[in-house]
Design a protein around this motif. Structure first.
Motif, PDB file in Angstrom:
ATOM      1  N   ALA A  85      53.420 -54.134 -37.912  1.00 36.70           N
ATOM      2  CA  ALA A  85      54.405 -53.219 -38.525  1.00 36.70           C
ATOM      3  C   ALA A  85      54.907 -52.329 -37.389  1.00 36.70           C
ATOM      4  N   VAL A  86      56.203 -52.119 -37.336  1.00 36.10           N
ATOM      5  CA  VAL A  86      56.754 -51.307 -36.237  1.00 36.10           C
ATOM      6  C   VAL A  86      57.814 -50.338 -36.750  1.00 36.10           C
ATOM      7  N   GLY A  87      57.960 -49.240 -35.990  1.00 35.05           N
ATOM      8  CA  GLY A  87      59.100 -48.353 -36.179  1.00 35.05           C
ATOM      9  C   GLY A  87      60.206 -48.837 -35.253  1.00 35.05           C
ATOM     10  N   PHE A 165      51.607 -40.763 -35.416  1.00 31.88           N
ATOM     11  CA  PHE A 165      52.945 -41.246 -35.090  1.00 31.88           C
ATOM     12  C   PHE A 165      53.469 -40.444 -33.893  1.00 31.88           C
ATOM     13  N   GLU A 166      54.607 -40.854 -33.372  1.00 27.13           N
ATOM     14  CA  GLU A 166      55.142 -40.263 -32.151  1.00 27.13           C
ATOM     15  C   GLU A 166      55.924 -38.990 -32.460  1.00 27.13           C
ATOM     16  N   VAL A 182      58.414 -49.501 -31.836  1.00 28.53           N
ATOM     17  CA  VAL A 182      57.175 -48.801 -31.493  1.00 28.53           C
ATOM     18  C   VAL A 182      56.096 -49.159 -32.503  1.00 28.53           C
ATOM     19  N   GLY A 183      54.927 -49.483 -31.961  1.00 28.72           N
ATOM     20  CA  GLY A 183      53.785 -49.836 -32.795  1.00 28.72           C
ATOM     21  C   GLY A 183      52.510 -49.451 -32.060  1.00 28.72           C
ATOM     22  N   MET A 184      51.367 -49.753 -32.660  1.00 30.42           N
ATOM     23  CA  MET A 184      50.107 -49.277 -32.070  1.00 30.42           C
ATOM     24  C   MET A 184      49.117 -50.392 -31.752  1.00 30.42           C
ATOM     25  N   THR A 207      59.369 -51.352 -40.375  1.00 30.78           N
ATOM     26  CA  THR A 207      59.064 -50.667 -41.636  1.00 30.78           C
ATOM     27  C   THR A 207      59.807 -49.343 -41.758  1.00 30.78           C
ATOM     28  N   ASN A 208      60.292 -48.828 -40.625  1.00 34.81           N
ATOM     29  CA  ASN A 208      60.931 -47.501 -40.651  1.00 34.81           C
ATOM     30  C   ASN A 208      61.696 -47.287 -39.341  1.00 34.81           C
ATOM     31  N   ALA A 210      62.032 -44.850 -36.211  1.00 40.33           N
ATOM     32  CA  ALA A 210      60.992 -44.038 -35.569  1.00 40.33           C
ATOM     33  C   ALA A 210      61.267 -42.541 -35.754  1.00 40.33           C
ATOM     34  N   LEU A 218      57.487 -39.104 -41.135  1.00 39.15           N
ATOM     35  CA  LEU A 218      56.871 -40.411 -41.409  1.00 39.15           C
ATOM     36  C   LEU A 218      55.537 -40.263 -42.120  1.00 39.15           C
ATOM     37  N   VAL A 223      54.977 -46.901 -44.487  1.00 32.92           N
ATOM     38  CA  VAL A 223      54.796 -48.144 -43.729  1.00 32.92           C
ATOM     39  C   VAL A 223      54.150 -49.204 -44.617  1.00 32.92           C
TER      40      VAL A 223
HETATM   41  N1  HPA Z   1      55.273 -45.672 -34.918  1.00 31.10           N
HETATM   42  C1  HPA Z   1      54.146 -46.320 -34.548  1.00 31.10           C
HETATM   43  N2  HPA Z   1      53.631 -47.324 -35.235  1.00 31.10           N
HETATM   44  C2  HPA Z   1      54.283 -47.722 -36.346  1.00 31.10           C
HETATM   45  C3  HPA Z   1      55.462 -47.098 -36.784  1.00 31.10           C
HETATM   46  C4  HPA Z   1      55.990 -46.015 -36.022  1.00 31.10           C
HETATM   47  O1  HPA Z   1      57.023 -45.420 -36.359  1.00 31.10           O
HETATM   48  N3  HPA Z   1      55.850 -47.733 -37.923  1.00 31.10           N
HETATM   49  C5  HPA Z   1      54.937 -48.710 -38.152  1.00 31.10           C
HETATM   50  N4  HPA Z   1      53.997 -48.717 -37.197  1.00 31.10           N
END
Ligand code: HPA
Length: 244
Positions: A85-87, A165-166, A182-184, A207-208, A210, A218, A223
């Motif tokens: 899942a990423v922003g 989150f960032e 961006v993800g982790m 998913t969103n 950032a 967030l 997410v």
């Molecule tokens: N930042 C980091 N990891 C994520 C994000 C995000 O906005 N959305 C989903 N994983």
């Protein structure tokens, strides 16, 4: 039968739905015992590993990345498709769209991120000119195209340490550095898979937008909800890629 392909399920992808005859396997590794599942999809044995454990119980910075990759290697796996899942930092990569990243920027801080720690394991510098397996990335793109699922080919995945989150300032910096997503979790997973000489690709779901780009603050729930909305699409692309 040998298990050649593995799926690593990220946030929102906790069960190997679509696999038959699923069995739990406990694999011993130098990094502890790793629990995963092996099942059958159209005659092929496929391994499934929930990155964050059952019910998302392990945060991104504490995932046993080395144990996970070691366990898959020990099973005989040579190809891994991981979901993340990423922003998004890139307005062209919109929420609910898929991306197959082709580069990464590593902003993780405290994670064990190599199998090569000197001594018996040696000092080895691995080439990362092409960080993700080109062949698997192409397969994912072909699958998505065939299914008419909007998917971006290529993108720079920025991996942060999390679990927070960032800040919007960080996101502005990542944009200036060329980041798209961006993800982790992609690091050190992609790194270890390459060190273990396995073909590894990521199917990311936006998913969103950032922090600072999104109109709202967030939440993890946002997410998880977005993942739930898109899980079917993600699974279809993933399993189509496996069929190809
Ligand atoms: N930042 C980091 N990891 C994520 C994000 C995000 O906005 N959305 C989903 N994983």
């Amino acid at each position: 039968m040998a298990v050649d392909i593995a799926i690593i399920g990220g946030t929102g992808v906790y069960d190997p739905a679509m696999l038959d005859d699923v069995q739990v396997r406990e694999i011993k590794t130098p990094y502890g015992v790793v629990s995963l599942q092996v099942g059958r999809y159209r005659g092929q044995e496929i391994a499934f590993l929930a990155r964050h454990g059952a019910g998302h119980s392990v945060p991104p910075h504490l995932v046993n990345y080395r144990g996970n990759i070691w366990a898959l290697k020990k099973l005989g796996v040579s190809q891994i498709i991981a979901t993340t899942a990423v922003g998004s930092l890139n307005e062209k990569m919109r929420p609910n769209e898929l991306v197959v990243p082709d580069q990464f920027l590593d902003f993780t801080k405290g994670r064990p991120s190599t199998f090569f720690e000197g001594g018996d394991s040696g000092v080895i510098h691995t080439d990362f000119t092409n960080p993700y397996c080109h062949r698997l990335c192409k397969l994912l793109m072909t699958a998505a195209y065939g299914l008419n699922v909007p998917t971006h080919e290529g993108g720079v995945y920025v991996c942060t340490e999390g679990p927070r989150f960032e800040t919007p300032a960080e996101i502005r910096m990542f944009r200036q550095l060329g980041g798209d997503l961006v993800g982790m979790t992609s690091i050190p997973e992609a790194v270890l898979a390459r060190e273990a000489e396995m073909c590894y690709a990521t199917l990311s779901i936006v998913t969103n937008y950032a922090a600072g780009i999104s109109p709202n603050n967030l939440t993890h729930m946002e997410v998880v909800d977005a993942m739930a909305d898109n899980i079917e699409k993600l699974r279809r692309v993933l399993f189509r890629a496996i069929e190809l």
